[in-house]
Scaffold this motif. Sequence first.
Motif, PDB file in Angstrom:
ATOM      1  N   UNK A 119     -12.502 115.209   0.065  1.00  0.00           N
ATOM      2  CA  UNK A 119     -11.847 116.367   0.673  1.00  0.00           C
ATOM      3  C   UNK A 119     -11.485 116.031   2.114  1.00  0.00           C
ATOM      4  N   UNK A 120     -10.229 116.301   2.472  1.00  0.00           N
ATOM      5  CA  UNK A 120      -9.767 116.235   3.853  1.00  0.00           C
ATOM      6  C   UNK A 120      -9.476 117.662   4.287  1.00  0.00           C
ATOM      7  N   UNK A 128     -19.321 125.706   6.752  1.00  0.00           N
ATOM      8  CA  UNK A 128     -20.503 125.117   6.119  1.00  0.00           C
ATOM      9  C   UNK A 128     -21.727 126.027   6.192  1.00  0.00           C
ATOM     10  N   UNK A 129     -21.550 127.272   6.615  1.00  0.00           N
ATOM     11  CA  UNK A 129     -22.701 128.177   6.675  1.00  0.00           C
ATOM     12  C   UNK A 129     -23.331 128.315   5.293  1.00  0.00           C
ATOM     13  N   UNK A 130     -24.645 128.366   5.259  1.00  0.00           N
ATOM     14  CA  UNK A 130     -25.316 128.621   3.985  1.00  0.00           C
ATOM     15  C   UNK A 130     -24.982 130.022   3.491  1.00  0.00           C
ATOM     16  N   UNK A 131     -24.928 130.970   4.423  1.00  0.00           N
ATOM     17  CA  UNK A 131     -24.432 132.305   4.118  1.00  0.00           C
ATOM     18  C   UNK A 131     -24.015 132.969   5.416  1.00  0.00           C
ATOM     19  N   UNK A 132     -23.159 133.973   5.311  1.00  0.00           N
ATOM     20  CA  UNK A 132     -22.772 134.750   6.479  1.00  0.00           C
ATOM     21  C   UNK A 132     -22.730 136.218   6.073  1.00  0.00           C
ATOM     22  N   UNK A 133     -23.410 137.038   6.829  1.00  0.00           N
ATOM     23  CA  UNK A 133     -23.488 138.476   6.522  1.00  0.00           C
ATOM     24  C   UNK A 133     -23.986 138.710   5.091  1.00  0.00           C
ATOM     25  N   UNK A 134     -25.003 137.915   4.700  1.00  0.00           N
ATOM     26  CA  UNK A 134     -25.618 138.014   3.374  1.00  0.00           C
ATOM     27  C   UNK A 134     -24.648 137.696   2.227  1.00  0.00           C
ATOM     28  N   UNK A 135     -23.575 136.977   2.537  1.00  0.00           N
ATOM     29  CA  UNK A 135     -22.589 136.619   1.520  1.00  0.00           C
ATOM     30  C   UNK A 135     -22.483 135.101   1.432  1.00  0.00           C
ATOM     31  N   UNK A 142     -17.462 128.090   2.033  1.00  0.00           N
ATOM     32  CA  UNK A 142     -17.006 127.377   0.828  1.00  0.00           C
ATOM     33  C   UNK A 142     -17.439 125.922   0.749  1.00  0.00           C
ATOM     34  N   UNK A 143     -17.484 125.230   1.894  1.00  0.00           N
ATOM     35  CA  UNK A 143     -17.806 123.799   1.835  1.00  0.00           C
ATOM     36  C   UNK A 143     -19.301 123.562   1.655  1.00  0.00           C
ATOM     37  N   UNK A 144     -20.118 124.546   2.004  1.00  0.00           N
ATOM     38  CA  UNK A 144     -21.542 124.464   1.658  1.00  0.00           C
ATOM     39  C   UNK A 144     -21.713 124.557   0.148  1.00  0.00           C
ATOM     40  N   UNK A 145     -20.980 125.492  -0.479  1.00  0.00           N
ATOM     41  CA  UNK A 145     -21.071 125.647  -1.937  1.00  0.00           C
ATOM     42  C   UNK A 145     -20.515 124.398  -2.636  1.00  0.00           C
ATOM     43  N   UNK A 152     -17.778 117.181  -4.631  1.00  0.00           N
ATOM     44  CA  UNK A 152     -16.980 116.269  -3.807  1.00  0.00           C
ATOM     45  C   UNK A 152     -17.703 114.960  -3.577  1.00  0.00           C
ATOM     46  N   UNK A 153     -16.946 113.888  -3.535  1.00  0.00           N
ATOM     47  CA  UNK A 153     -17.473 112.568  -3.198  1.00  0.00           C
ATOM     48  C   UNK A 153     -17.718 112.475  -1.695  1.00  0.00           C
ATOM     49  N   UNK A 154     -16.800 113.039  -0.919  1.00  0.00           N
ATOM     50  CA  UNK A 154     -16.930 113.015   0.535  1.00  0.00           C
ATOM     51  C   UNK A 154     -16.177 114.203   1.123  1.00  0.00           C
TER      52      UNK A 154
END
Length: 271
Positions: A119-120, A128-135, A142-145, A152-154
């Motif tokens: 991914x570029x 990369x947040x694990x969650x924000x506002x309990x969401x 999205x990139x944490x998920x 993704x490879x990278x």
Amino acid sequence: MGIARTSISHLSKDQIALIGIPFDAHASFLQGPAKAPELIIEAIESDSANYFTESLNDLNEHPRIAWCGNAELEDYFSISQRIEAILKKGAIPFSLGGDHSITYPILKAIHKHHGKVNILHFDAHTDLYDELDDNKYSHACPFARIMEGGLAESLTQVGIRTLTQHTKEQAERFGVNIIQMKDWTPETRFEIEGPVYLSFDVDVLDPAFAPGISHHEPGGFSTREILGIIQQLDLDIVGLDVVEYNPDRDINGVTAMVAAKIVKELIDRLL
């Protein structure tokens, strides 16, 4: 005159399938990006400009380019099904968002078809947040998920200028290559082997050039700098998105035209 209209069912192999993803329910600050896809197409087709890319590819009624309209979405994860339908036709999905949360279900479809891709990612934020506002499906996550799901490879992120301690730790956890805006130089090149998914958040641009965004983060790229970066890309791109244009904050349609120009130059790379 314009971009050819085609339904997903009538796509053919190697076509570039522009599809609107009118979803902004996971935006954390302001909604509005759901209105963006059709306005980007309108800007591409505006009589104030022409259909040529800067390398002189004429996109007007180009046989490889199709506008499939806005996807009909039952819910967030139905985004995956729409992208899967495009991939099954052998076409390249080019999604117009929408908030950045759409990239996660898109990547689920890309992974199902292509396996792990590189991914570029162009953005002011790492998302990369694990969650924000309990969401956990916020547009900040999205990139944490994607990374924790092994999709993704990278992941290479460009233009970042909002790093926090948490997102720095997340990047280290997932082995993300972050090129912060403060560290960018014109000599930077992307040598990425294998299939690439390109995700472009309009707020990677400085808000002076793209005011129609929800999160104004000063210190970003100029439009010319971004076009230069795009024009030097030599990658095997298997899917891409342009997200986070918010028409509600735009001024005289300036950001719509900027987004349209970026879309045109990204299409040029695929051609």
